[in-house]
Write an enzyme that holds these catalytic residues in place. Structure first.
Site, PDB file in Angstrom:
ATOM      1  CG  HIS A 174     103.874  45.982 -19.005  1.00  0.00           C
ATOM      2  ND1 HIS A 174     103.934  44.673 -18.596  1.00  0.00           N
ATOM      3  CD2 HIS A 174     102.669  46.452 -18.611  1.00  0.00           C
ATOM      4  CE1 HIS A 174     102.812  44.351 -17.991  1.00  0.00           C
ATOM      5  NE2 HIS A 174     102.023  45.411 -17.979  1.00  0.00           N
ATOM      6  CB  CYS A 179     102.702  45.166 -14.437  1.00  0.00           C
ATOM      7  SG  CYS A 179     100.987  45.737 -14.667  1.00  0.00           S
ATOM      8  CD  GLU A 187     107.010  43.547 -20.201  1.00  0.00           C
ATOM      9  OE1 GLU A 187     105.849  43.201 -19.910  1.00  0.00           O
ATOM     10  OE2 GLU A 187     107.706  44.265 -19.446  1.00  0.00           O
TER      11      GLU A 187
END
Length: 202
Positions: free
Chosen positions: A182, A80, A184
């Site tokens: 992202h 990001c 994750e």
């Protein structure tokens, strides 16, 4: 097995990155210490917030110089805002220099769609980036951003997405990788990306 250093400069989305890496069984150290970055097998640079303020924190921690040095030796993944730091400069709020690891600059997403770009969007993969090994074309990942990178060389772009315009979603040059989205927070596709990254220097 060594560890992946996750850079903590007070502006990163650390917890979810750590949780994802733990889930994959990949050892991590949260740090901003030059010695731990030197000893790590790989480095993740997360980030949220406005570029100038976060960049100031990164520089105050002395991490900017160390990241440039480590990029010659081992894999680095910017996530990001961390990906945006990889570029030469950002136009967010005021012109601010970046790490200069990916030639290009960061600016507003040039789209007629509402900003920020929030939610799931599909990837158009290109240039055979190793962190996307095993991903299907069109895999969905999670974005939250109003600014994006504009690479000078299309060969540095490893994925794009569409949001009323073609947006650089990921970059790769040498040891340097970046995801505007992202991983994750991107389910199985994101875990596969982090798994691939974790295996680069093993």
């Amino acid at each position: 097995m060594g560890y992946t250093a996750i850079v903590d400069y007070g502006a990163g989305n650390l917890k979810s990155v750590v949780n994802a890496m733990d889930y994959l069984g990949l050892k991590v150290h949260i740090t901003a210490e030059a010695k731990e970055l030197e000893l790590a097998d790989a480095i993740i640079l997360p980030g949220v917030g406005a570029f100038p303020k976060a960049w100031g924190r990164l520089c105050a921690a002395g991490v900017n110089t160390e990241l440039r040095s480590q990029a010659r030796k081992k894999p680095i993944l910017g996530i990001c805002l961390g990906m945006q730091f990889l570029f030469d400069e950002s136009a967010e709020i005021i012109s601010t220099p970046g790490l200069g690891l990916i030639p290009g600059r960061v600016d507003w997403i040039k789209t007629e769609c509402k900003l920020p770009h929030i939610g799931w969007n599909s990837l158009q993969l290109q240039n055979g980036c190793p962190i996307f090994r095993g991903l299907e074309e069109g895999s969905f990942v999670y974005f939250v951003h109003s600014f994006c990178g504009y690479a000078d060389d299309e060969r540095d772009v490893s994925a794009r997405t569409d949001y009323g315009a073609s947006i650089v979603a990921a970059v790769h040059r040498g040891n340097v990788y970046g995801c505007q989205f992202h991983p994750e927070k991107s389910g199985e596709a994101g875990l596969q990306i982090l798994r691939n990254f974790g295996e680069l220097n093993r």
